[in-house]
Design a protein around this motif. Structure first.
Motif, PDB file in Angstrom:
ATOM      1  N   LEU A 572       0.647  -1.212   0.065  1.00  0.00           N
ATOM      2  CA  LEU A 572      -0.054   0.122  -0.011  1.00  0.00           C
ATOM      3  C   LEU A 572       0.745   1.238   0.007  1.00  0.00           C
ATOM      4  O   LEU A 572       0.466   2.138  -0.623  1.00  0.00           O
ATOM      5  CB  LEU A 572      -1.047  -0.066   1.324  1.00  0.00           C
ATOM      6  N   LEU A 573       1.889   1.312   0.868  1.00  0.00           N
ATOM      7  CA  LEU A 573       2.941   2.236   0.725  1.00  0.00           C
ATOM      8  C   LEU A 573       3.532   2.516  -0.719  1.00  0.00           C
ATOM      9  O   LEU A 573       3.597   3.670  -0.970  1.00  0.00           O
ATOM     10  CB  LEU A 573       3.917   2.314   1.926  1.00  0.00           C
ATOM     11  N   THR A 574       4.079   1.276  -0.993  1.00  0.00           N
ATOM     12  CA  THR A 574       4.698   1.470  -2.435  1.00  0.00           C
ATOM     13  C   THR A 574       3.639   2.175  -3.581  1.00  0.00           C
ATOM     14  O   THR A 574       3.812   2.750  -4.382  1.00  0.00           O
ATOM     15  CB  THR A 574       4.999   0.140  -2.975  1.00  0.00           C
ATOM     16  N   LEU A 575       2.500   1.601  -3.218  1.00  0.00           N
ATOM     17  CA  LEU A 575       1.314   2.048  -4.342  1.00  0.00           C
ATOM     18  C   LEU A 575       1.138   3.678  -4.210  1.00  0.00           C
ATOM     19  O   LEU A 575       0.929   4.374  -5.192  1.00  0.00           O
ATOM     20  CB  LEU A 575       0.074   1.228  -4.005  1.00  0.00           C
ATOM     21  N   VAL A 576       0.846   4.115  -3.039  1.00  0.00           N
ATOM     22  CA  VAL A 576       0.888   5.536  -2.606  1.00  0.00           C
ATOM     23  C   VAL A 576       2.045   6.561  -3.426  1.00  0.00           C
ATOM     24  O   VAL A 576       1.873   7.332  -3.935  1.00  0.00           O
ATOM     25  CB  VAL A 576       0.601   5.853  -1.354  1.00  0.00           C
ATOM     26  N   VAL A 577       3.226   5.894  -2.795  1.00  0.00           N
ATOM     27  CA  VAL A 577       4.377   6.648  -3.507  1.00  0.00           C
ATOM     28  C   VAL A 577       4.625   6.433  -4.927  1.00  0.00           C
ATOM     29  O   VAL A 577       5.045   7.429  -5.715  1.00  0.00           O
ATOM     30  CB  VAL A 577       5.757   6.090  -2.528  1.00  0.00           C
ATOM     31  N   GLY A 578       4.459   5.176  -5.488  1.00  0.00           N
ATOM     32  CA  GLY A 578       4.522   5.175  -6.738  1.00  0.00           C
ATOM     33  C   GLY A 578       3.451   5.849  -7.625  1.00  0.00           C
ATOM     34  O   GLY A 578       3.781   6.399  -8.748  1.00  0.00           O
ATOM     35  N   THR A 579       2.348   6.067  -7.015  1.00  0.00           N
ATOM     36  CA  THR A 579       1.271   6.883  -7.768  1.00  0.00           C
ATOM     37  C   THR A 579       1.643   8.458  -7.899  1.00  0.00           C
ATOM     38  O   THR A 579       1.613   8.844  -8.910  1.00  0.00           O
ATOM     39  CB  THR A 579      -0.168   6.773  -7.084  1.00  0.00           C
ATOM     40  N   VAL A 580       2.217   9.000  -6.748  1.00  0.00           N
ATOM     41  CA  VAL A 580       2.498  10.240  -6.635  1.00  0.00           C
ATOM     42  C   VAL A 580       3.677  10.459  -7.616  1.00  0.00           C
ATOM     43  O   VAL A 580       3.829  11.302  -8.268  1.00  0.00           O
ATOM     44  CB  VAL A 580       2.853  10.533  -5.276  1.00  0.00           C
ATOM     45  N   PHE A 581       4.776   9.416  -7.666  1.00  0.00           N
ATOM     46  CA  PHE A 581       6.020   9.613  -8.444  1.00  0.00           C
ATOM     47  C   PHE A 581       5.447   9.523 -10.007  1.00  0.00           C
ATOM     48  O   PHE A 581       6.073  10.438 -10.817  1.00  0.00           O
ATOM     49  CB  PHE A 581       6.849   8.561  -8.470  1.00  0.00           C
ATOM     50  N   ALA A 582       4.581   8.714 -10.307  1.00  0.00           N
ATOM     51  CA  ALA A 582       4.092   8.469 -11.625  1.00  0.00           C
ATOM     52  C   ALA A 582       3.542   9.930 -12.124  1.00  0.00           C
ATOM     53  O   ALA A 582       3.719  10.289 -13.249  1.00  0.00           O
ATOM     54  CB  ALA A 582       3.327   7.541 -11.845  1.00  0.00           C
ATOM     55  N   VAL A 583       2.666  10.421 -11.266  1.00  0.00           N
ATOM     56  CA  VAL A 583       1.981  11.435 -11.567  1.00  0.00           C
ATOM     57  C   VAL A 583       3.096  12.923 -11.888  1.00  0.00           C
ATOM     58  O   VAL A 583       2.865  13.493 -12.975  1.00  0.00           O
ATOM     59  CB  VAL A 583       1.125  12.071 -10.775  1.00  0.00           C
ATOM     60  N   ALA A 584       3.871  12.618 -10.999  1.00  0.00           N
ATOM     61  CA  ALA A 584       5.008  13.830 -11.057  1.00  0.00           C
ATOM     62  C   ALA A 584       5.882  13.762 -12.546  1.00  0.00           C
ATOM     63  O   ALA A 584       5.997  14.567 -13.135  1.00  0.00           O
ATOM     64  CB  ALA A 584       6.010  13.746 -10.016  1.00  0.00           C
ATOM     65  N   VAL A 585       5.959  12.378 -12.924  1.00  0.00           N
ATOM     66  CA  VAL A 585       6.829  12.259 -14.196  1.00  0.00           C
ATOM     67  C   VAL A 585       6.160  12.511 -15.104  1.00  0.00           C
ATOM     68  O   VAL A 585       6.401  13.357 -16.332  1.00  0.00           O
ATOM     69  CB  VAL A 585       7.235  10.686 -14.072  1.00  0.00           C
ATOM     70  N   LEU A 586       4.546  12.294 -15.163  1.00  0.00           N
ATOM     71  CA  LEU A 586       3.825  12.539 -16.426  1.00  0.00           C
ATOM     72  C   LEU A 586       3.598  13.804 -16.735  1.00  0.00           C
ATOM     73  O   LEU A 586       3.320  14.230 -17.724  1.00  0.00           O
ATOM     74  CB  LEU A 586       2.532  11.582 -16.209  1.00  0.00           C
ATOM     75  N   THR A 587       3.366  14.591 -15.384  1.00  0.00           N
ATOM     76  CA  THR A 587       2.975  16.086 -15.599  1.00  0.00           C
ATOM     77  C   THR A 587       4.234  16.922 -15.951  1.00  0.00           C
ATOM     78  O   THR A 587       4.255  18.348 -16.120  1.00  0.00           O
ATOM     79  CB  THR A 587       2.374  16.609 -14.278  1.00  0.00           C
ATOM     80  N   THR A 588       5.490  16.535 -15.902  1.00  0.00           N
ATOM     81  CA  THR A 588       6.879  17.304 -15.834  1.00  0.00           C
ATOM     82  C   THR A 588       6.679  18.221 -17.391  1.00  0.00           C
ATOM     83  O   THR A 588       7.080  19.165 -17.447  1.00  0.00           O
ATOM     84  CB  THR A 588       7.938  16.388 -15.624  1.00  0.00           C
ATOM     85  N   VAL A 589       6.705  17.169 -18.465  1.00  0.00           N
ATOM     86  CA  VAL A 589       6.562  17.688 -19.643  1.00  0.00           C
ATOM     87  C   VAL A 589       5.670  18.940 -20.128  1.00  0.00           C
ATOM     88  O   VAL A 589       5.993  19.997 -20.417  1.00  0.00           O
ATOM     89  CB  VAL A 589       6.641  16.620 -20.801  1.00  0.00           C
ATOM     90  N   PRO A 590       4.424  18.651 -19.861  1.00  0.00           N
ATOM     91  CA  PRO A 590       3.278  19.558 -19.943  1.00  0.00           C
ATOM     92  C   PRO A 590       3.589  20.879 -19.164  1.00  0.00           C
ATOM     93  O   PRO A 590       3.372  22.019 -19.602  1.00  0.00           O
ATOM     94  CB  PRO A 590       2.086  18.950 -19.925  1.00  0.00           C
TER      95      PRO A 590
END
Length: 608
Positions: A572-590
């Motif tokens: 669960l902790l990995t899921l939360v951290v991974g979600t935040v990290f994935a969103v951060a990566v996806l939103t960096t370019v735009p």
């Protein structure tokens, strides 16, 4: 007709000019319609192999058995009952234990004749039919044991050779076999700390011997039961026949066997339908953000349409028509892809003959999928389209920056923060509805992943111990894989869309902020963090949402939630951290693109 043609032409022109947004719209709706189509056609597609098996084996309409030899006369009377056109049996059946390939399994041993039966003649898929000193195994059971023709087995202390492997429509494939022995059976996993009563069979397989050998084994293996297979003049009238001839007889209709034989498809269908509704929610969130972003990008165009005489109704129709056209195309594509993909998720088990094939789409399925696609488009776009159409013509033509909402306490708090966080807080406060959509989008995604983790762990414990065979577990894993892939893809699209919509909607205020001294890096950081904070909130809220969703699925499928292994704390902790990290990566370019737009170009009025 002229008004409709004008609306369609304007909508098509706008879609051609903004192909990227149209493609994102298509992906969002296509994901939901494809998954919904899969869920709707899966049940029908899975029944085809059973129908093929039933035709190949001249399967029975009703299977009747008695638990005591003293009731054998009841089966003989049933064979001459009104409505019965043909029968086979009564055949003796005993309980036993079979040793093969170093494994021991409970079995139901049915005595058969070497000659072809009038009803339920098992179809031999490998080898040959029963003869003296040889045994035939039900195909799904043989597949589970990894036993082949010619292999030696031991049954009741006697050695036999596997003569063949066969399928039957008189009983669901292993491990869902019906119980036709006196001792009783139990299917599924055994709860920890509990032992089965003596002689009760656990996940028994079905094997066939000659009648003489079954009667010989009965001397040491225990009492015999008897089974008869019946054909009726009206196969659809089985329930009435069972009601009229019940009593000491135990009967099972072909409809009951079909339901148990396709139980795997039913579970797959439930998973896909739940996935479709989750994806539908994500699609609504995605479309809502896209529409809001495109309204910000088309403000001047709306003003021009109204300035040349377009009514608010016409403007709203033009804006809404774009999304309805995309929804219709996505619905058609989803229907085709879903129908063609369904057979890949409904491969028949070893206990059935034939394959799922390509199911024919029914009008009800086509209508429902199309209605859902159009409904998603309307729900997501109606309010923003009407709001844009009712906006002032003068303000739309001016396309001025939106006046910020000023909140005293928020200004007081933000002035004490570093510049990127100050800008983040103010960006978030300007678009509260978009923040809610972002939280909901991530929450739905995390809830779905939570369920997938729980189901994946559950399926990992199933082969050999639970209600599913290894082949069936593979099929269900494919279903979960489809759900996971589409869910993650659409969630990624949502994250990018929300960021880009924020960039578009705040382009004027961002340019003013930079003109007053903010650097491009600070602006880009603020735009990215404005998406990360809702992502964190959505990920945290998605955990209880996933638990509730898993409980709902467990209740619908009739599962045992007490035996389910829920995701561990580290997962669960990995899921939360991974979600935040994935969103951060996806939103960096735009965010970087938006934060580095030329200030002077942005502050100029948008050209027509």
């Amino acid at each position: 007709m002229g008004r409709i043609l004008l609306v369609v032409r304007l909508a098509l022109r706008d879609l051609r000019q903004r192909r990227t947004e149209a493609a994102l719209l298509m992906i969002a709706i296509l994901a939901a319609t494809t998954t919904l189509t899969l869920g709707l056609v899966l049940r029908e597609a899975a029944s085809d192999p059973y129908e093929s098996t039933r035709a190949a084996t001249n399967g029975p309409d009703v299977v009747a058995h008695v638990a005591r030899p003293t009731d054998l006369a009841l089966l003989e009377e049933l064979a001459t009952a009104s409505g019965v056109t043909a029968h086979s049996g009564p055949y003796p059946v005993i309980a036993g234990r079979l040793q093969a390939a170093g494994r021991t399994s409970d079995v139901q041993v049915e005595g058969r004749d070497a000659t072809i039966a009038a009803v339920d003649q098992p179809e031999v898929t490998q080898g040959s039919w029963v003869s003296g000193g040889q045994v035939v195994l039900e195909a799904a059971f043989a597949d589970a044991l990894d036993v082949n023709v010619g292999d030696p087995v031991t049954l009741g202390g006697k050695s036999f050779t596997v003569a063949g492997v066969a399928v039957t429509a008189a009983m669901p494939p292993h491990p869902a076999a019906s119980c036709i022995v006196t001792t009783g059976c139990v299917n599924g996993a055994i709860p920890q700390g509990r032992n089965l009563p003596a002689r009760l069979l656990h996940n028994p397989g079905l094997v066939w011997l000659t009648q003489a050998e079954v009667r010989s084994l009965a001397l040491t293996q225990g009492p015999m039961s008897y089974v008869t297979n019946l054909k009726l003049a009206d196969p659809g009238d089985t329930q009435a026949f069972v009601a009229a001839n019940s009593g000491a007889l135990i009967m099972q209709t072909w409809q009951d066997i079909l339901a148990e034989a396709t139980d795997l498809a039913k579970d797959s269908q439930i998973l896909l339908l739940i996935g479709a509704w989750l994806l539908g929610l994500l699609a609504i969130a995605s479309l809502s953000v896209l529409v809001g972003g495109r309204m910000a990008d088309q403000t001047r165009r709306v003003g021009l349409l109204k300035a040349v005489g377009g009514t608010p109704g016409l403007v709203a129709a033009v804006l809404l028509a774009e999304y309805l056209l995309v929804a219709l195309i996505a619905a058609a594509a989803g229907l085709v892809i879903g129908a063609l993909t369904a057979p890949l998720l409904t491969e028949s088990s070893a206990g059935l003959v034939g394959s799922a094939g390509t199911p024919s789409l029914t009008w009800s399925t086509i209508g429902l999928v199309t209605a859902v696609a159009l409904g998603v488009a309307v729900v997501a776009t109606a309010v923003p389209a009407v709001r844009g159409a009712r906006s002032s013509t003068v303000s739309a033509l001016a396309n001025a920056a939106r006046p910020p909402r000023r909140t005293g306490w928020l200004i007081a708090v933000s002035t004490r923060l570093p510049v990127p966080l100050l800008l983040t807080l103010r960006l978030t406060a300007r678009q509260p509805r978009r923040v809610v959509l972002g939280v909901v989008s991530i929450g739905v995604t995390v809830s779905g992943i939570y369920v997938l983790l729980a189901l994946n762990t559950f399926l990992g414990d199933q082969p050999g111990t639970g209600a599913y065979s290894e082949a069936q577990v593979i099929v269900l894993r494919h279903v979960l894989g489809v759900w996971m892939g589409v869910l993650l893809a659409l969630a990624a699209v949502n994250a990018i869309v929300i960021t880009w919509a924020t960039v578009l909607d705040n382009r004027h205020s961002s340019a003013l902020t930079r003109a007053l001294g903010a650097t491009p890096g600070e602006m880009s950081t603020a735009l990215a963090v404005a998406q990360v904070l809702p992502a964190f909130a959505g990920a945290v809220l998605g955990l209880p949402g996933g638990f509730a969703l898993f409980a709902a699925i467990n209740a619908i499928t009739g599962g045992d939630g007490d035996r389910a292994v829920l995701p561990s704390l580290w997962q669960l902790l990995t899921l939360v951290v991974g979600t935040v990290f994935a969103v951060a990566v996806l939103t960096t370019v735009p965010a970087c693109i938006g934060g580095r737009r030329p200030v002077t170009e942005t502050l100029q009025a948008e050209p027509a």
